[in-house]
Motif scaffolding. Structure first.
Motif, PDB file in Angstrom:
ATOM      1  N   GLU A 153       0.911  -1.126   0.162  1.00 38.56           N
ATOM      2  CA  GLU A 153       0.108   0.073  -0.118  1.00 38.56           C
ATOM      3  C   GLU A 153       0.955   1.436   0.050  1.00 38.56           C
ATOM      4  O   GLU A 153       0.277   2.412  -0.083  1.00 38.56           O
ATOM      5  CB  GLU A 153      -0.956   0.112   1.186  1.00 38.56           C
ATOM      6  CG  GLU A 153      -0.242   0.427   2.622  1.00 38.56           C
ATOM      7  CD  GLU A 153       0.225  -0.778   3.208  1.00 38.56           C
ATOM      8  OE1 GLU A 153       0.797  -0.804   4.286  1.00 38.56           O
ATOM      9  OE2 GLU A 153       0.441  -1.634   2.477  1.00 38.56           O
ATOM     10  N   VAL A 154       2.089   1.230   0.081  1.00 35.23           N
ATOM     11  CA  VAL A 154       2.977   2.249   0.406  1.00 35.23           C
ATOM     12  C   VAL A 154       3.601   2.621  -0.966  1.00 35.23           C
ATOM     13  O   VAL A 154       4.698   3.360  -0.938  1.00 35.23           O
ATOM     14  CB  VAL A 154       3.820   2.399   1.448  1.00 35.23           C
ATOM     15  CG1 VAL A 154       3.269   2.237   2.762  1.00 35.23           C
ATOM     16  CG2 VAL A 154       4.851   1.220   1.449  1.00 35.23           C
ATOM     17  N   THR A 155       3.661   1.716  -2.092  1.00 31.54           N
ATOM     18  CA  THR A 155       4.376   1.796  -3.351  1.00 31.54           C
ATOM     19  C   THR A 155       3.620   2.535  -4.362  1.00 31.54           C
ATOM     20  O   THR A 155       3.918   2.192  -5.353  1.00 31.54           O
ATOM     21  CB  THR A 155       4.831   0.214  -3.718  1.00 31.54           C
ATOM     22  OG1 THR A 155       3.706  -0.403  -3.927  1.00 31.54           O
ATOM     23  CG2 THR A 155       5.970  -0.106  -2.745  1.00 31.54           C
ATOM     24  N   HIS A 156       2.553   3.261  -3.997  1.00 32.77           N
ATOM     25  CA  HIS A 156       1.835   4.126  -5.130  1.00 32.77           C
ATOM     26  C   HIS A 156       1.773   5.245  -4.604  1.00 32.77           C
ATOM     27  O   HIS A 156       2.034   5.636  -3.633  1.00 32.77           O
ATOM     28  CB  HIS A 156       0.430   3.257  -5.133  1.00 32.77           C
ATOM     29  CG  HIS A 156      -0.476   3.594  -3.924  1.00 32.77           C
ATOM     30  ND1 HIS A 156      -0.358   2.778  -2.837  1.00 32.77           N
ATOM     31  CD2 HIS A 156      -1.434   4.359  -3.886  1.00 32.77           C
ATOM     32  CE1 HIS A 156      -1.190   3.195  -2.189  1.00 32.77           C
ATOM     33  NE2 HIS A 156      -1.962   4.339  -2.398  1.00 32.77           N
ATOM     34  N   ILE A 157       1.290   6.384  -5.720  1.00 34.07           N
ATOM     35  CA  ILE A 157       1.028   7.630  -5.325  1.00 34.07           C
ATOM     36  C   ILE A 157      -0.345   7.868  -5.658  1.00 34.07           C
ATOM     37  O   ILE A 157      -1.045   7.001  -6.622  1.00 34.07           O
ATOM     38  CB  ILE A 157       1.899   8.512  -6.069  1.00 34.07           C
ATOM     39  CG1 ILE A 157       1.657   8.417  -7.732  1.00 34.07           C
ATOM     40  CG2 ILE A 157       3.488   8.333  -5.911  1.00 34.07           C
ATOM     41  CD1 ILE A 157       2.317   9.299  -8.572  1.00 34.07           C
ATOM     42  N   ASP A 158      -0.955   8.916  -4.769  1.00 33.52           N
ATOM     43  CA  ASP A 158      -2.377   9.209  -4.973  1.00 33.52           C
ATOM     44  C   ASP A 158      -2.459  10.147  -6.147  1.00 33.52           C
ATOM     45  O   ASP A 158      -1.670  10.602  -6.557  1.00 33.52           O
ATOM     46  CB  ASP A 158      -2.952   9.623  -3.595  1.00 33.52           C
ATOM     47  CG  ASP A 158      -2.305  10.834  -3.291  1.00 33.52           C
ATOM     48  OD1 ASP A 158      -1.601  11.640  -4.152  1.00 33.52           O
ATOM     49  OD2 ASP A 158      -2.525  11.092  -2.010  1.00 33.52           O
ATOM     50  N   LYS A 159      -3.962  10.496  -6.657  1.00 28.02           N
ATOM     51  CA  LYS A 159      -4.130  11.182  -7.692  1.00 28.02           C
ATOM     52  C   LYS A 159      -3.673  12.560  -7.241  1.00 28.02           C
ATOM     53  O   LYS A 159      -3.522  13.123  -8.283  1.00 28.02           O
ATOM     54  CB  LYS A 159      -5.797  11.316  -7.999  1.00 28.02           C
ATOM     55  CG  LYS A 159      -6.243   9.755  -8.345  1.00 28.02           C
ATOM     56  CD  LYS A 159      -7.826   9.950  -8.472  1.00 28.02           C
ATOM     57  CE  LYS A 159      -8.438   8.539  -8.915  1.00 28.02           C
ATOM     58  NZ  LYS A 159      -9.660   8.671  -9.236  1.00 28.02           N
ATOM     59  N   GLY A 176       3.014   4.710  -9.209  1.00 28.73           N
ATOM     60  CA  GLY A 176       3.676   4.104  -8.378  1.00 28.73           C
ATOM     61  C   GLY A 176       4.972   3.138  -8.999  1.00 28.73           C
ATOM     62  O   GLY A 176       4.999   3.489 -10.059  1.00 28.73           O
ATOM     63  N   ILE A 177       5.373   2.478  -8.178  1.00 25.66           N
ATOM     64  CA  ILE A 177       6.382   1.476  -8.583  1.00 25.66           C
ATOM     65  C   ILE A 177       6.023   0.515  -9.672  1.00 25.66           C
ATOM     66  O   ILE A 177       5.020  -0.018  -9.518  1.00 25.66           O
ATOM     67  CB  ILE A 177       6.990   0.718  -7.582  1.00 25.66           C
ATOM     68  CG1 ILE A 177       8.053   1.645  -6.645  1.00 25.66           C
ATOM     69  CG2 ILE A 177       8.180  -0.278  -8.074  1.00 25.66           C
ATOM     70  CD1 ILE A 177       8.449   1.187  -5.322  1.00 25.66           C
ATOM     71  N   PRO A 178       6.278   0.666 -10.872  1.00 28.62           N
ATOM     72  CA  PRO A 178       5.783  -0.006 -12.032  1.00 28.62           C
ATOM     73  C   PRO A 178       5.846  -1.632 -11.598  1.00 28.62           C
ATOM     74  O   PRO A 178       7.037  -2.259 -11.005  1.00 28.62           O
ATOM     75  CB  PRO A 178       6.909   0.217 -13.367  1.00 28.62           C
ATOM     76  CG  PRO A 178       7.335   1.756 -13.014  1.00 28.62           C
ATOM     77  CD  PRO A 178       7.564   1.501 -11.282  1.00 28.62           C
ATOM     78  N   GLU A 179       5.044  -2.334 -12.001  1.00 26.01           N
ATOM     79  CA  GLU A 179       5.083  -3.887 -12.013  1.00 26.01           C
ATOM     80  C   GLU A 179       6.206  -4.673 -13.038  1.00 26.01           C
ATOM     81  O   GLU A 179       6.513  -4.070 -13.845  1.00 26.01           O
ATOM     82  CB  GLU A 179       3.527  -4.402 -12.369  1.00 26.01           C
ATOM     83  CG  GLU A 179       2.787  -3.920 -11.403  1.00 26.01           C
ATOM     84  CD  GLU A 179       2.774  -4.506  -9.993  1.00 26.01           C
ATOM     85  OE1 GLU A 179       3.359  -5.383  -9.913  1.00 26.01           O
ATOM     86  OE2 GLU A 179       2.032  -3.731  -9.081  1.00 26.01           O
TER      87      GLU A 179
END
Length: 267
Positions: free
Chosen positions: A215-221, A264-267
């Motif tokens: 949940e901490v490896t993404h950024i919000d809108k 966020g961090i790319p898959e």
């Protein structure tokens, strides 16, 4: 009655802080996941920049705190502030002082507020000085307690550092390179491997997925919108005075664009 040696050991022993010590005072101006709030701002003290950039006669104490050729020194300046001083090498390799300043400037540009103020200095030797985080505890000292050892606000801060390390290609965020200050705020210190060329994208993403802090490896809108508004010209301007190669600056910019595109961090 304690011996002189026992009192000396007690005086220099790092003070422990509780990982659950909250500091959060609400989101900073504009809101959003990656805005700063509470604690001491990384960019709050131009006094440090002024004193750290002066000559050696402004240093009242110094001691070695590093190992080998990449060793650092802890300087105490005339106004009582302290800085971790590192040399600038002649090449563009790792553990170069330029990398430390780059990390600070990128953190400042993105309004992450996670890297202590870091400036160039002429005190003693040509290098950089990073504001020393007083009364801090490393993640190692906290016992690597895992996700549950941190309150939600601290996990949010850790998430910022995860994203930041991907952007700056820093493969050296081991447990001694995160510290929690006495207010509970998490800082990213020792950023000498900024711009490393060791497949950092895979290193960072895999390492933090293993910890299962997805949940901490993404950024919000809100953050994505704000970061999307940062132009290459602004980015270049922020790093104009930094002695980093064009190739490394390009890599950091491309990583930044990857984060924005993927959210966020790319898959």
């Amino acid at each position: 009655k304690k011996s002189i040696l026992a009192r000396l050991i007690e005086a220099i022993k790092p003070k422990r802080v509780t990982a659950g010590n909250p500091y959060h005072k609400g989101p900073g101006p504009g809101g959003g996941q990656f805005t700063s709030g509470g604690g001491v701002s990384a960019d709050s003290s131009s006094v440090f920049a002024n004193v750290a950039s002066m000559g050696l006669d402004n240093v009242t104490k110094s001691r070695s705190i590093g190992i080998g050729e990449f060793g650092a020194e802890l300087y105490t300046y005339s106004n009582g502030t302290r800085g971790v001083v590192k040399p600038i090498s002649s090449d563009d390799g790792l553990h170069n002082g330029h990398n430390e300043v780059t990390a600070y400037e990128v953190s400042k540009l993105l309004k992450l507020d996670i890297v202590p103020e870091t400036v160039y200095t002429n005190a003693g030797k040509s290098g950089t000085s990073q504001r020393f985080v007083e009364d801090s505890t490393t993640f190692t000292e906290m016992g690597r307690g895992g996700r549950e050892a941190f309150i939600p606000e601290q996990r949010r801060q850790i998430g910022k550092i995860v994203i930041f390390d991907y952007i700056t290609s820093n493969s050296d965020r081991h447990w001694n390179n995160w510290v929690v200050d006495k207010t509970g705020k998490v800082w990213a210190i020792d950023n000498g491997c900024t711009g490393s060329a060791y497949g950092t994208q895979n290193y960072v993403s895999k390492a933090y997925r293993r910890i299962k802090w997805g949940e901490v490896t993404h950024i919000d809108k809100s953050t994505k919108k704000r970061w999307s508004g940062i132009s290459r010209k602004q980015f270049n301007g922020a790093l104009k005075h930094v002695g980093l190669s064009t190739d490394r600056k390009d890599m950091i910019w491309e990583n930044f664009q990857d984060i924005i595109k993927a959210g966020g961090i790319p898959e």
